[in-house]
Design a protein around this motif. Structure first.
Motif, PDB file in Angstrom:
ATOM      1  N   GLY A 375     -12.534 -13.843 -20.309  1.00  0.00           N
ATOM      2  CA  GLY A 375     -12.766 -11.782 -20.547  1.00  0.00           C
ATOM      3  C   GLY A 375     -12.864 -11.552 -19.141  1.00  0.00           C
ATOM      4  O   GLY A 375     -12.575 -10.287 -18.712  1.00  0.00           O
ATOM      5  N   GLU A 376     -13.790 -11.923 -18.679  1.00  0.00           N
ATOM      6  CA  GLU A 376     -14.677 -11.417 -17.393  1.00  0.00           C
ATOM      7  C   GLU A 376     -13.695 -11.107 -16.224  1.00  0.00           C
ATOM      8  O   GLU A 376     -12.946 -10.592 -15.875  1.00  0.00           O
ATOM      9  N   GLU A 377     -12.305 -12.036 -16.055  1.00  0.00           N
ATOM     10  CA  GLU A 377     -11.112 -12.108 -14.566  1.00  0.00           C
ATOM     11  C   GLU A 377     -10.562 -11.655 -15.828  1.00  0.00           C
ATOM     12  O   GLU A 377      -9.666 -10.807 -14.332  1.00  0.00           O
ATOM     13  N   VAL A 378      -9.861 -11.723 -16.639  1.00  0.00           N
ATOM     14  CA  VAL A 378      -8.879 -10.605 -16.953  1.00  0.00           C
ATOM     15  C   VAL A 378      -9.589  -9.009 -16.982  1.00  0.00           C
ATOM     16  O   VAL A 378      -8.790  -7.838 -15.952  1.00  0.00           O
ATOM     17  N   GLU A 379     -10.566  -8.480 -17.276  1.00  0.00           N
ATOM     18  CA  GLU A 379     -10.755  -7.300 -17.058  1.00  0.00           C
ATOM     19  C   GLU A 379     -11.220  -6.939 -14.723  1.00  0.00           C
ATOM     20  O   GLU A 379     -10.725  -5.866 -14.956  1.00  0.00           O
ATOM     21  N   TYR A 380     -11.554  -7.547 -14.574  1.00  0.00           N
ATOM     22  CA  TYR A 380     -11.668  -7.763 -13.016  1.00  0.00           C
ATOM     23  C   TYR A 380     -10.468  -6.952 -12.394  1.00  0.00           C
ATOM     24  O   TYR A 380     -10.108  -6.478 -11.687  1.00  0.00           O
ATOM     25  N   SER A 381      -9.349  -8.217 -12.803  1.00  0.00           N
ATOM     26  CA  SER A 381      -7.694  -8.521 -11.987  1.00  0.00           C
ATOM     27  C   SER A 381      -7.043  -7.160 -12.154  1.00  0.00           C
ATOM     28  O   SER A 381      -6.732  -6.437 -11.921  1.00  0.00           O
ATOM     29  N   LEU A 382      -7.039  -6.761 -14.138  1.00  0.00           N
ATOM     30  CA  LEU A 382      -6.628  -4.785 -14.219  1.00  0.00           C
ATOM     31  C   LEU A 382      -7.298  -3.606 -13.680  1.00  0.00           C
ATOM     32  O   LEU A 382      -7.319  -3.283 -13.320  1.00  0.00           O
ATOM     33  N   MET A 383      -8.614  -4.064 -13.691  1.00  0.00           N
ATOM     34  CA  MET A 383      -9.460  -2.362 -13.311  1.00  0.00           C
ATOM     35  C   MET A 383      -9.303  -2.599 -11.783  1.00  0.00           C
ATOM     36  O   MET A 383      -9.475  -1.753 -11.120  1.00  0.00           O
ATOM     37  N   ARG A 384      -9.367  -3.945 -10.895  1.00  0.00           N
ATOM     38  CA  ARG A 384      -9.236  -3.529  -9.296  1.00  0.00           C
ATOM     39  C   ARG A 384      -7.841  -3.045  -9.340  1.00  0.00           C
ATOM     40  O   ARG A 384      -7.713  -1.336  -8.286  1.00  0.00           O
ATOM     41  N   ALA A 385      -6.527  -3.297  -9.687  1.00  0.00           N
ATOM     42  CA  ALA A 385      -5.618  -2.894  -9.345  1.00  0.00           C
ATOM     43  C   ALA A 385      -5.445  -1.697  -9.794  1.00  0.00           C
ATOM     44  O   ALA A 385      -4.807  -0.672  -9.760  1.00  0.00           O
ATOM     45  N   ALA A 386      -5.999  -0.806 -10.953  1.00  0.00           N
ATOM     46  CA  ALA A 386      -5.934   0.079 -12.017  1.00  0.00           C
ATOM     47  C   ALA A 386      -6.629   1.465 -10.835  1.00  0.00           C
ATOM     48  O   ALA A 386      -5.718   2.266 -10.339  1.00  0.00           O
ATOM     49  N   ALA A 387      -7.755   0.383 -10.418  1.00  0.00           N
ATOM     50  CA  ALA A 387      -8.290   1.984  -9.177  1.00  0.00           C
ATOM     51  C   ALA A 387      -7.752   1.659  -8.142  1.00  0.00           C
ATOM     52  O   ALA A 387      -8.216   3.094  -7.476  1.00  0.00           O
ATOM     53  N   GLU A 388      -7.083   0.870  -7.988  1.00  0.00           N
ATOM     54  CA  GLU A 388      -5.572   0.650  -6.142  1.00  0.00           C
ATOM     55  C   GLU A 388      -5.093   1.443  -6.401  1.00  0.00           C
ATOM     56  O   GLU A 388      -4.384   2.157  -5.109  1.00  0.00           O
ATOM     57  N   GLU A 389      -4.430   1.546  -8.036  1.00  0.00           N
ATOM     58  CA  GLU A 389      -3.317   2.975  -7.822  1.00  0.00           C
ATOM     59  C   GLU A 389      -3.743   4.748  -8.787  1.00  0.00           C
ATOM     60  O   GLU A 389      -2.506   4.785  -9.456  1.00  0.00           O
ATOM     61  N   ASN A 390      -5.158   4.492  -8.760  1.00  0.00           N
ATOM     62  CA  ASN A 390      -5.284   5.255  -9.598  1.00  0.00           C
ATOM     63  C   ASN A 390      -4.961   5.701 -11.226  1.00  0.00           C
ATOM     64  O   ASN A 390      -3.953   6.202 -11.632  1.00  0.00           O
TER      65      ASN A 390
END
Length: 499
Positions: A375-390
């Motif tokens: 879970g920690e890995e999927v949350e990191y991966s999605l939220m980092r992409a989301a932050a980069e693309e607002n």
């Protein structure tokens, strides 16, 4: 400053200072708790079966007490239901906390006269510690809402039984009752949407200063308020709203949308409660992580997460944990839980004091091909992409797609966006790159052409809410699992994909 906040200040200072002192003797307190637990446990059926009379040290305790999950505890619980005394703990439990298990169906977790204070006092201490740290006690004068399960209790084997949040509701101090919303009658409503409408009615014109609950259901409450007020943000509706308390899921996937709904700065307090105990809470607005609750009737053990399914995994006491390692948390408590596999994984980010992050669930992972994505890995991966693309995420879950027609298998992500990315395929590539960076086994599988890059399915607006409603798990303490190693959830969610 009003009366209640004035009275709270000196008490908050005492609690805050006590917690700071206990940080320094966490290992010592843990050793004392184990000795007390074993001493009392000797007088129980469980203690007799496991030769507690011969247990003098932690090493001897590990030899005497095997690891168990709830399924293996059920025979003891059944004997308690039949009226037996001194089974797991002295006497009988004063409550059963009723909770849904992913594999065991309904679980009945004992709460004893000795353990109930762990739940009540820790919740209180989290708030008082916040007051002591920040000096902010003004919220004690306003209205507070705790989005929770029904406080109505049934009897199972003569023992009052209900959701933990409903049980705790019966122990809210009298001096806070006048601050508490919603009303008892509204809290007893079982249907979540009916209950939510009543909560909105009861709170919309009140001076709400503290709001507490699991993030997705707090967001649903906020959405209803915004709808009822023609688009006003929460800080416009509740001008003195200052503190949000949450737990149960990682906050980060919900942070952007919640903060946008609130429309102004607030303090947040993260907690780590469960039916089995209240384990940790955020003790600092400046430091990351949750302070482990080391002096409250629970003795903790930790197993490296990659060993949890081994026949003889390494069992560590608190003094031997290391930072940066994912551990499965095992508890022994004055509710009569012994060597109990909680199912949660944690990672320490500090051992002075002992602060941790909750990283996921043991049973929530994907390892269809040996990748063991957590879970920690999927949350990191999605939220980092989301932050980069607002981009703002409403909810998501992930499952493997193993059987495909003529193409490589892949991880299938079901994501509900508040504002979807302009190019979903490019966004998926960003998420995939982040996951490859985070998990070398996943990266190896893609490099070896065993998997293809992940694919994202865009879930329609309110899709997750409609799904949870359809399966009878809307609201309360229910959560969408981040990962599944099978297709059950994924196949059911396919009906909610944006066409």
């Amino acid at each position: 400053m009003k009366f209640k906040s004035l009275l709270a200040k000196p008490f908050a200072s005492i609690v805050h200072n006590k917690i700071k002192k206990e940080m320094l003797k966490a290992v010592e307190d843990q050793e004392a708790i184990l000795q007390e637990l074993v001493k009392t446990g000797r007088k129980t059926e469980f203690g007799n079966e496991h030769h507690f009379n011969a247990v003098q040290s932690y090493d001897e305790f590990k030899q005497a007490v095997p690891l168990r999950d709830y399924e293996q505890f059920k025979p003891y619980i059944q004997r308690i239901k039949e009226g037996k005394q001194n089974v797991l703990w002295k006497g009988q439990p004063i409550y059963f906390a009723k909770t849904s298990g992913t594999t065991s169906g309904v679980k009945y977790i004992p709460i004893s006269k000795d353990s109930v204070n762990n739940h009540i006092d820790t919740a209180r201490n989290a708030l008082l510690n916040y007051m002591g740290e920040t000096g902010n006690s003004a919220f004690a004068d306003g209205k507070m809402i705790f989005l929770s399960g029904s406080p109505e209790l049934e009897r199972v084997g003569g023992i009052p039984t209900g959701r933990l949040s409903g049980i705790v509701n019966h122990h809210i101090p009298r001096y806070l009752r006048t601050n508490q919303l919603p009303s008892y009658e509204t809290n007893c409503i079982e249907d979540w949407e009916t209950k939510l409408d009543k909560i909105v009615e009861e709170t919309i014109n009140q001076d709400m200063t503290l709001i507490s609950g699991i993030p997705p259901w707090v967001q649903m409450y906020f959405d209803r308020l915004i709808e009822r007020t023609n688009g006003k943000r929460i800080k416009e509706i509740f001008k003195n709203f200052d503190v949000m308390v949450y737990g149960g899921v990682n906050f980060e996937p919900y942070r952007a949308k919640l903060m946008a709904s609130i429309g102004g700065p607030i303090h947040t307090i993260e907690t780590f409660p469960a039916s089995e105990g209240f384990f940790a809470f955020q003790d600092s607005q400046e430091q990351e992580g949750l302070l482990l609750n080391t002096n409250s009737g629970i003795y903790y053990e930790f197993i490296p997460a990659n060993e949890i399914f081994n026949e003889n995994p390494t069992r560590l006491s608190l003094k031997d944990v290391q930072t940066g390692v994912n551990y499965a948390m095992i508890i022994n408590s004055n509710a009569g839980l012994w060597g109990y596999n909680l199912g949660d994984t944690v990672k320490f980010i500090s051992t002075n004091p002992y602060r941790l992050l909750v990283t996921g669930r043991i049973k929530h992972f994907i390892s269809a091909f040996g990748e063991h994505v957590i879970g920690e890995e999927v949350e990191y991966s999605l939220m980092r992409a989301a932050a980069e693309e607002n981009v703002q995420i409403t909810e998501f879950t992930v499952a493997p797609k193993v059987q495909t027609s003529g193409e490589l298998p892949y991880h299938e992500w079901f994501v509900e966006f508040e504002n979807p990315p302009a190019d979903l395929s490019a966004f998926a590539n960003r998420v995939d790159a982040n996951l490859r960076q985070k998990n070398i086994y996943y990266d190896d599988l893609l490099r070896g052409n065993i998997l293809q890059p992940l694919k994202i399915r865009n879930i329609r607006k309110q899709g997750f809410i409609d799904y949870m409603k359809a399966i009878g798990k809307l609201g309360g303490q229910n959560k969408v699992p981040r990962l599944s190693n099978d297709r059950k959830l994924a196949d059911e969610l396919s009906a909610y994909i944006q066409q």
